[in-house]
Design a protein around this motif. Structure first.
Motif, short mmCIF file in Angstrom:
data_model
loop_
_atom_site.label_atom_id
_atom_site.label_comp_id
_atom_site.label_asym_id
_atom_site.label_seq_id
_atom_site.Cartn_x
_atom_site.Cartn_y
_atom_site.Cartn_z
N ALA A 52 38.02 62.93 58.73
CA ALA A 52 38.29 61.72 57.94
C ALA A 52 39.79 61.48 57.80
N PHE A 106 46.28 60.54 52.95
CA PHE A 106 46.01 61.48 51.85
C PHE A 106 45.08 62.58 52.31
N VAL A 108 42.94 66.00 50.29
CA VAL A 108 42.70 66.82 49.10
C VAL A 108 41.73 67.93 49.52
N HIS A 113 37.65 67.48 45.37
CA HIS A 113 37.35 66.06 45.55
C HIS A 113 36.69 65.47 44.30
N GLY A 114 36.99 64.21 44.05
CA GLY A 114 36.30 63.50 42.99
C GLY A 114 36.80 63.78 41.58
N LEU A 115 37.93 64.48 41.47
CA LEU A 115 38.46 64.81 40.14
C LEU A 115 39.62 63.90 39.73
N GLY A 116 40.06 63.05 40.64
CA GLY A 116 41.17 62.17 40.31
C GLY A 116 42.48 62.53 41.01
N GLY A 118 43.18 62.32 44.23
CA GLY A 118 43.53 61.26 45.20
C GLY A 118 44.19 60.09 44.50
N ALA A 119 43.65 59.71 43.34
CA ALA A 119 44.23 58.59 42.59
C ALA A 119 45.63 58.94 42.09
N ASN A 145 33.92 56.42 55.07
CA ASN A 145 34.75 57.09 54.05
C ASN A 145 34.88 56.19 52.81
N ARG A 147 34.88 56.87 49.60
CA ARG A 147 35.78 57.31 48.53
C ARG A 147 37.21 56.84 48.82
N SER A 148 37.63 57.01 50.05
CA SER A 148 38.97 56.57 50.42
C SER A 148 39.09 55.05 50.34
N ARG A 150 37.46 53.12 48.31
CA ARG A 150 37.56 52.74 46.90
C ARG A 150 38.97 53.00 46.37
N ARG A 180 48.37 56.90 36.70
CA ARG A 180 47.80 58.26 36.75
C ARG A 180 48.88 59.32 36.60
C1 COA Z 1 39.97 60.52 50.23
C2 COA Z 1 40.48 61.61 49.31
C3 COA Z 1 41.97 61.82 49.54
C4 COA Z 1 40.22 61.17 47.88
O1 COA Z 1 40.70 62.17 47.00
P1 COA Z 1 39.88 62.53 45.67
O2 COA Z 1 40.74 63.41 44.87
O3 COA Z 1 38.56 63.03 46.06
O4 COA Z 1 39.76 61.10 45.01
P2 COA Z 1 39.72 60.72 43.44
O5 COA Z 1 38.85 61.69 42.74
O6 COA Z 1 41.06 60.48 42.89
O7 COA Z 1 39.17 59.25 43.46
C5 COA Z 1 38.10 58.92 44.15
C6 COA Z 1 37.14 58.35 43.19
O8 COA Z 1 37.63 57.90 41.93
C7 COA Z 1 37.44 56.47 41.82
N1 COA Z 1 38.43 55.89 40.95
C8 COA Z 1 39.59 56.47 40.61
N2 COA Z 1 40.24 55.66 39.75
C9 COA Z 1 39.47 54.56 39.53
C10 COA Z 1 39.61 53.37 38.74
N3 COA Z 1 40.67 53.16 37.95
N4 COA Z 1 38.65 52.45 38.79
C11 COA Z 1 37.58 52.66 39.58
N5 COA Z 1 37.39 53.75 40.33
C12 COA Z 1 38.33 54.69 40.31
C13 COA Z 1 37.54 56.09 43.21
O9 COA Z 1 37.12 54.82 43.46
C14 COA Z 1 36.62 57.15 43.83
O10 COA Z 1 35.25 57.03 43.48
P3 COA Z 1 34.12 58.13 43.77
O11 COA Z 1 34.55 59.45 43.21
O12 COA Z 1 32.95 57.60 43.06
O13 COA Z 1 33.96 58.21 45.25
C15 COA Z 1 39.73 62.95 49.53
O14 COA Z 1 38.36 62.73 49.35
C16 COA Z 1 39.99 63.58 50.90
O15 COA Z 1 40.90 64.36 51.07
N6 COA Z 1 39.15 63.24 51.90
C17 COA Z 1 39.37 63.75 53.26
C18 COA Z 1 40.60 63.13 53.90
C19 COA Z 1 40.56 61.63 53.83
O16 COA Z 1 39.52 61.00 53.89
N7 COA Z 1 41.74 61.02 53.69
C20 COA Z 1 41.85 59.59 53.57
C21 COA Z 1 42.19 58.94 54.87
S1 COA Z 1 43.90 59.12 55.23
#
Ligand code: COA
Length: 199
Positions: A52, A106, A108, A113-116, A118-119, A145, A147-148, A150, A180
């Protein structure tokens, strides 16, 4: 090889806290040629997450990839590391691709994952980009992908199919509506040229 301590009080002074679910993560610019945390995060990613991130199978980071991904200069290539305790858990970065545009990416560690995180990394990197005169961002993500996708939508990036199951964002962005990280702290740290990390 760089030597670093993520827990020393001295290092804490030059890191920015981010409250994530149940934890505090600490963010700081990645130092030039600082390969250890890059490898630590990569090693904690599943093959699916690596795919991803890099849009291809990447079983290991080659020396050439490592050189490219750690050739940060704080201007054309900016990378920030997130750690929990003394463990590197995520990296957000941008590479400038034009005078006012940059590509973001990005990663993580899977178990966080999913803890904030990425944000928090997105908020940090877009804050640095905005104060550095970057007005447009590019990103490539897999169509699967969500989550990315979003995350990117939180800064106003719109995705369009690019072919081969990949979506592309390329356009203006805004900062996350809900900060954040302490953005003034991020800006202060970003203005210091990246230094090799010493013991
Ligand atoms: C993509 C990636 C970086 C996201 O990191 P993460 O720490 O898991 O993401 P977060 O927990 O901060 O945020 C993602 C979630 O919070 C949600 N979110 C955060 N702030 C929000 C807000 N203010 N309003 C609505 N939604 C929000 C996001 O939409 C997302 O929703 P989900 O958990 O239901 O999917 C991680 O999953 C990863 O490393 N994936 C593999 C590599 C990759 O895909 N990289 C991206 C391409 S370069």
């Amino acid at each position: 090889m760089s030597v670093f301590s993520f827990t020393s009080p001295i290092r804490r002074v030059s890191q920015v806290p981010a409250a994530i679910q149940g934890e505090t993560a600490w963010l700081r610019p990645l130092g030039p040629d600082e390969a250890d945390p890059l490898h630590a995060v990569f090693d904690a990613m599943s093959p699916e997450s690596r795919y991803a991130r890099y849009l291809q199978a990447v079983p290991e980071l080659t020396p050439s990839m490592t050189r490219t991904l750690t050739a940060v200069d704080g201007t054309d290539h900016v990378a920030w590391l997130a750690s929990i305790g003394d463990r590197p858990v995520g990296i957000g970065r941008y590479f400038k691709v034009g005078p006012c545009s940059a590509e973001i990416a990005f990663e993580v560690a899977d178990e966080f994952h999913g803890l904030g995180l990425g944000a928090a990394l997105l908020d940090t990197v877009t804050t640095v980009a905005a104060v550095s005169g970057i007005r447009e961002l590019q990103a490539l993500v897999l169509g699967s992908n969500h989550r990315s996708q979003r995350l990117l939508s939180l800064v106003g990036l719109e995705l369009a199919p690019q072919g081969g199951g990949v979506l592309e964002a390329d356009g203006p962005f805004h900062l996350l509506e809900q900060p954040r990280v302490e953005r003034p702290m991020v800006v202060r740290l970003a203005l210091v040229a990246p230094q090799p990390v010493a013991a």
